[in-house]
Structures are given as C-alpha cells and as structure tokens.
Design a protein around this motif. Sequence first.
Motif, PDB file in Angstrom:
ATOM      1  N   ILE A 142       0.844  -1.189   0.000  1.00  0.00           N
ATOM      2  CA  ILE A 142       0.000   0.000   0.000  1.00  0.00           C
ATOM      3  C   ILE A 142       0.883   1.243   0.000  1.00  0.00           C
ATOM      4  N   ALA A 191       0.072   4.326   6.764  1.00  0.00           N
ATOM      5  CA  ALA A 191      -0.815   3.252   7.207  1.00  0.00           C
ATOM      6  C   ALA A 191      -2.015   3.814   7.954  1.00  0.00           C
ATOM      7  N   HIS A 234      -5.767   3.379   6.855  1.00  0.00           N
ATOM      8  CA  HIS A 234      -6.576   2.638   7.818  1.00  0.00           C
ATOM      9  C   HIS A 234      -7.828   3.407   8.202  1.00  0.00           C
ATOM     10  N   GLN A 251     -10.178   2.912   5.238  1.00  0.00           N
ATOM     11  CA  GLN A 251     -10.530   1.516   4.936  1.00  0.00           C
ATOM     12  C   GLN A 251     -10.539   0.701   6.223  1.00  0.00           C
ATOM     13  N   HIS A 261      -9.865  -3.268   6.948  1.00  0.00           N
ATOM     14  CA  HIS A 261      -8.603  -3.962   6.694  1.00  0.00           C
ATOM     15  C   HIS A 261      -7.708  -4.002   7.925  1.00  0.00           C
ATOM     16  N   GLU A 262      -7.080  -5.157   8.154  1.00  0.00           N
ATOM     17  CA  GLU A 262      -6.012  -5.253   9.139  1.00  0.00           C
ATOM     18  C   GLU A 262      -4.718  -5.012   8.375  1.00  0.00           C
ATOM     19  N   LEU A 263      -3.903  -4.094   8.856  1.00  0.00           N
ATOM     20  CA  LEU A 263      -2.672  -3.749   8.151  1.00  0.00           C
ATOM     21  C   LEU A 263      -1.451  -4.225   8.923  1.00  0.00           C
ATOM     22  N   VAL A 304       3.865  -1.126   3.966  1.00  0.00           N
ATOM     23  CA  VAL A 304       2.539  -1.330   4.555  1.00  0.00           C
ATOM     24  C   VAL A 304       1.778  -2.293   3.648  1.00  0.00           C
ATOM     25  N   PHE A 305       1.246  -3.344   4.241  1.00  0.00           N
ATOM     26  CA  PHE A 305       0.486  -4.342   3.497  1.00  0.00           C
ATOM     27  C   PHE A 305      -0.836  -4.627   4.196  1.00  0.00           C
ATOM     28  N   ASN A 306      -1.826  -5.029   3.418  1.00  0.00           N
ATOM     29  CA  ASN A 306      -3.053  -5.581   3.949  1.00  0.00           C
ATOM     30  C   ASN A 306      -2.686  -6.970   4.468  1.00  0.00           C
ATOM     31  N   GLN A 361       1.483  -4.344  13.800  1.00  0.00           N
ATOM     32  CA  GLN A 361       0.218  -4.804  13.253  1.00  0.00           C
ATOM     33  C   GLN A 361      -0.871  -3.830  13.676  1.00  0.00           C
ATOM     34  N   LYS A 389      -8.254  -4.226  12.671  1.00  0.00           N
ATOM     35  CA  LYS A 389      -9.347  -3.542  11.960  1.00  0.00           C
ATOM     36  C   LYS A 389      -9.923  -2.375  12.749  1.00  0.00           C
TER      37      LYS A 389
END
Length: 80
Positions: free
Chosen positions: A13, A26, A30, A33, A36-38, A51-53, A73, A76
């Motif tokens: 991301i 992030a 966040h 969205q 989503h847990e990032l 940063v990733f989903n 981490q 959500k």
Amino acid sequence: MSEMVFFNPGDAIASDHDFNAALRSAEIFHRKQKQHELMIVKEENGKTYAVFNATDAQTDASAQTNRYQIAKQMPKTTFH
C-alpha cells in the motif's frame, strides 16, 4: 525471535525508509478503509518499511514474494 511473513512487493500500500512515515501512510489508509487489518513490515535485508493488507500475506516463499519482519500490526478497529 521476530515473526517473519512473506508478501509480494507489488501488493504494498505504501513504503518508506522511515518507520514513522510508513506509519503515517498506514494510519491514513486505515482511517479510510477500516475493514482492513494492516501490517507495517521491514525488509529482511533492507532498510525499507512497507505497509500491506494482512490478508495479502503468503504462507511460504515463492519467486513472487519477499521475506519481511513484522514491525507493527494494526487491527481492523484501531482507528475511529
């Protein structure tokens, strides 16, 4: 011992050499969205944070994935 995860770098991301800059990206994503847990992760042999989903994590190494160490981490429900 740190936890390692695998991601396709093309699924990132955001990325930055500074953890705080990656964290800001992030947080912005966040807030927009919330479903989503990032994960903010650091390249295993590099200095870049990405940063990733969390749902994009892979279970093993493949030609399309890189190995990352989890830095933070974001569940959500972190932000409202």
